[in-house]
Write a protein that holds these residues in place. Structure first.
Motif, PDB file in Angstrom:
ATOM      1  N   SER A 136       0.621  -1.125   0.029  1.00 42.32           N
ATOM      2  CA  SER A 136      -0.046   0.554   0.179  1.00 42.32           C
ATOM      3  C   SER A 136       1.461   1.101   0.136  1.00 42.32           C
ATOM      4  N   LEU A 137       2.203   1.847   0.806  1.00 40.66           N
ATOM      5  CA  LEU A 137       2.446   2.512   0.669  1.00 40.66           C
ATOM      6  C   LEU A 137       3.734   2.164  -0.663  1.00 40.66           C
ATOM      7  N   VAL A 142       4.187   6.024  -5.060  1.00 45.01           N
ATOM      8  CA  VAL A 142       3.975   6.232  -6.879  1.00 45.01           C
ATOM      9  C   VAL A 142       3.752   7.356  -7.454  1.00 45.01           C
ATOM     10  N   VAL A 143       2.280   7.322  -6.519  1.00 47.96           N
ATOM     11  CA  VAL A 143       1.630   8.030  -7.171  1.00 47.96           C
ATOM     12  C   VAL A 143       2.005   9.399  -7.035  1.00 47.96           C
ATOM     13  N   ILE A 208       0.408  11.601   3.602  1.00 51.04           N
ATOM     14  CA  ILE A 208      -0.245  10.031   3.084  1.00 51.04           C
ATOM     15  C   ILE A 208       0.092   9.023   3.562  1.00 51.04           C
ATOM     16  N   SER A 209       1.108   8.818   4.300  1.00 53.46           N
ATOM     17  CA  SER A 209       1.657   8.006   4.636  1.00 53.46           C
ATOM     18  C   SER A 209       1.097   7.091   5.792  1.00 53.46           C
ATOM     19  N   THR A 219       7.280   4.329   8.423  1.00 52.87           N
ATOM     20  CA  THR A 219       8.096   5.002   7.947  1.00 52.87           C
ATOM     21  C   THR A 219       8.769   6.117   8.834  1.00 52.87           C
ATOM     22  N   LEU A 220       9.573   7.023   8.351  1.00 52.56           N
ATOM     23  CA  LEU A 220      10.411   7.184   8.937  1.00 52.56           C
ATOM     24  C   LEU A 220       9.811   8.267  10.028  1.00 52.56           C
TER      25      LEU A 220
END
Length: 266
Positions: A136-137, A142-143, A208-209, A219-220
């Motif tokens: 999903s991430l 990419v989007v 978004i993440s 994510t970081l």
């Protein structure tokens, strides 16, 4: 040059200097705070220390998040380069109706707030039945990186003289080889610029993440938010300073390889 012209030029330089100071001050403050000996954010620092950089190795889950962010940034950048190059070539060289709409659609994620894109992607991926956090991430990154690649490459592809490839083919060079030998080197600054923008956009993405992470895949930026909520100490400033250093290194390497002027042209 009249007095009015000189005053206008002076005013423009003053405004430009104020804008630069406004943009750089948070970065400078972040770097200074990362070297403080205090356990809180204080300016000026009571003493200079590297304790917060040394503490990074003891931060729970930090390096896993760093590796995940680098992995997502690298893979999404590569995928965006492939898809974005094909899309830029299709829009620049194609003769089909609606080319402008295609270009606008590809860059549309940049026109909307990140939170809106994040909620939409979460709902869309869940409707598809995709619940794996990593994939999903990756799709989400990419989007959000594809518009940078598409927008950067489209201008360069449109300005490229494709008759050079035709000339190489008349001399006996196969089409794929002509593309690799002629078009790719000419578009190298655009490829590099697009890669840098895409990679950094992926590394820094938060709005978004945050909708797509889970307990095992953070994510970081999401991990930094967790630290800020649980243990708000200057290690966050140390992490931010390292990210700033990474961006500076990328710019220096780009300047040494193709030059900043060619990158701006790309």
């Amino acid at each position: 040059m009249t007095r009015v012209d000189r005053a206008a030029i002076f005013g423009a330089w003053v405004v430009a200097a104020l804008v630069v100071v406004y943009l750089l001050t948070p970065l400078v403050v972040t770097v200074i705070v990362s070297f403080t000996s205090s356990t809180v954010y204080t300016l000026p620092p009571p003493d200079w220390s590297l304790r917060w950089y040394a503490a990074l190795g003891r931060k729970s889950g930090l390096w896993g998040s760093v590796l995940l962010s680098f992995n997502l940034a690298f893979v999404s950048t590569v995928l965006s380069l492939v898809v974005g190059t094909a899309a830029a070539l299709g829009v620049a060289r194609g003769r089909f109706p609606g080319r402008g709409a295609v270009a606008t659609f590809v860059v549309s994620p940049l026109m909307m707030p990140g939170l809106v894109v994040g909620v939409a992607l979460l709902q869309f991926l869940r409707e598809l039945g995709l619940r794996d956090a990593y994939w999903s991430l990756l799709i989400a990154h990419v989007v959000i990186t594809l518009p940078y690649v598409m927008r950067t490459l489209l201008a360069s592809v449109a300005a490229f003289d494709f008759s050079l490839i035709d000339a190489a083919r008349t001399l006996g060079m196969p089409y794929p080889k002509a593309v690799l030998k002629i078009m790719v080197p000419n578009l190298a600054p655009a490829f590099l610029t697009a890669s840098l923008f895409a990679f950094l956009a992926s590394m820094d993405n938060y709005p978004i993440s945050i909708f797509l992470t889970d307990a095992r895949n953070k994510t970081l930026p999401i991990r930094m938010l967790q630290y800020l909520e649980e243990t708000p100490d200057p290690t966050i400033a140390a992490i931010s300073s390292l990210l700033i250093l990474m961006a500076l290194i990328a710019l220096v390497l780009s300047a040494r390889t193709v030059g900043l002027n060619r990158m701006m042209e790309g």
